[in-house]
Design an enzyme around this catalytic site. Sequence first.
Site: not given
Ligand code: PEP
Ligand code: MG
Length: 591
Positions: A201, A308, A344, A443, A466-467, A477, A514
């Site tokens: 993040h 977020r 979200r 995700e 990402n997740d 990550r 996203c």
């Molecule tokens: C993701 O997981 O791709 C996402 C957009 O949410 P975050 O990065 O906030 O976990």
């Molecule tokens: Mg995520």
Amino acid sequence: MTADMKKEVVLMRGIGVSSGIVIGKVYLIDKGGVDVPQFCHLDPESADREVKRFNDAVMESRGQLRKVKRTLIKEGRGKEHIGIIDAHLMILKDQMLINDTVKLIKKERLNAEWALKTVLKGISELFDRMDDSYFKERSSDIEHIVDRILVNLAGEEHAGIADIEEPSVVVAHDLSPADTAQMVKGKVLAFLTDIGGKTSHTAIMARSLEIPAVVGLGNITRRIEAGDTVIVDGMTGAVIINPSESVIDVYKKRKEKYEAYGSTLHHYRDLPAETTDGMRVRLLGNMEIAEEIAALSDHGAEGIGLYRSEFLYLNRKDLPTEEEHLAAYRYVTKKMSPNPVTIRTLDIGGDKFLSAMEVADEINPAMGLRAIRLCLKRPDIFKTQLRGILRASAYGKIKVMFPMISGVDELRRAKAFMEEAKEELRKEKKPFDEAIEAGIMIEVPSAAFIVDILAEEADFFSIGTNDLLQYSLAIDRVNEHVAYLYEPFHPAVLRIIKRVIDAARKKGIDVSVCGEMAGEPEHALIFVGMGFSQLSMNAFSLLRVKKLIRSISSSEAGDIAKTALKFSTAREVEHYVSTRLADFYKEEYWS
Ligand code: PEP
Ligand code: MG
């Protein structure tokens, strides 16, 4: 010869997570082995302030020990080792310890560092005395923990991001999302950290704030000094400490080229994101804090695809009230109107922690009580946010999105809380949008595999790559040691995403992306080829992706996506896609 001229030139390479070139002076936030200031005979008011700082430091200390515990577990150490850490976590939770130190500060009028050092020294000595070779070997780790606690304590008052006066390059072992949320563009020219990965993040925030950043540098805090000159290339991950004049000149030219490229992109701002054969793609913005709206609008965002909301919970000791939620969401909604804002719901846990909440001490937080799981367990927190979102929906187009949904039950339970909140508001005669949509993030692989079932109960999907990558490729990550496995073009990832869009389209339900992949032209190309008509990303990526979309036809992109799905390895896909991309899309800065 000046001291500067004698300094050794050091070239380091980390993970470039936010592009841009910066040449600046170093502001070092933490480095092990801090000096402990010792003040006594403080006046009562200062002593009270020290007590507060001490209490905050205790919380930080617990965080440190939790990390050690996780490492022990990852290394497969036995129960007895973990038990000892647990015992120490208990000591740090112990009221006696807190009271004794508070007493020490008050009675002796000591500063918190000195008092804390005295208390922690005892803990450290206890570790050293243990008749256990493992702990003896790791005593330097314990010293490190002690140092980190002191750094955290010092950081709050003396070396925090908020205290930076001259525009500088911030160098730190690590920065929490709460730290990055305090960064002000202009003051923080760039940042460099020892640890971290591309989709942590901290990295996401850097991109959102358009602050160049390189993470995962290993030991930069040990190799650099405050006041050193440093060159940062956030694209390639190159960092040059104490560069020569000629190298500075080379990078000054690259910087000019990079900035000129940024200005040429601006020409795309008001043009539609449309392929050469007329396929319209809606480009939305990802945001964390309200300050980002201006940049997103300036880069032509057609709404917010991912807000977020957890950033509302950071940098505070209490939880946001319903009125605070309402005010934040109403502000964003009005600013984006008539475009939609997808909020979200709270996604805390994993690499994002709240100071106002007792987050359980978990072995594996990424797979633990995170996001929707936590909200379902804490209806008080969840309902407060839902009521705030619903009330804000009376002021514009808002959509609600639940994170980390792994199955239908969770979605049903989340929607049931939303219904409860709606019912309450109806009774209270507080207006909201009765037709508000509730969608989910895809995700977690299990959700990706039952998209057809989830489509019966969700209004829309948004793929959080990402997740999705973290969970489907089993890579943490935020762990720089496995960052090399973060492969967006892994055939499994492409297949899962293809599966999701095909199933969603069959059911006639909106689906977007996203995650960070959406903002990378080479990945966006594949998404367009697969038929995604909505992508959400940070401000910097919006115009790059729009330029890409305007330079291809949907049928060409479709062919490329189809072929990309046929390769066996990420490397092969990458080679193929970048070769094809180069035929019609160039980024002058990189060429
Ligand atoms: C993701 O997981 O791709 C996402 C957009 O949410 P975050 O990065 O906030 O976990
Ligand atoms: Mg995520």
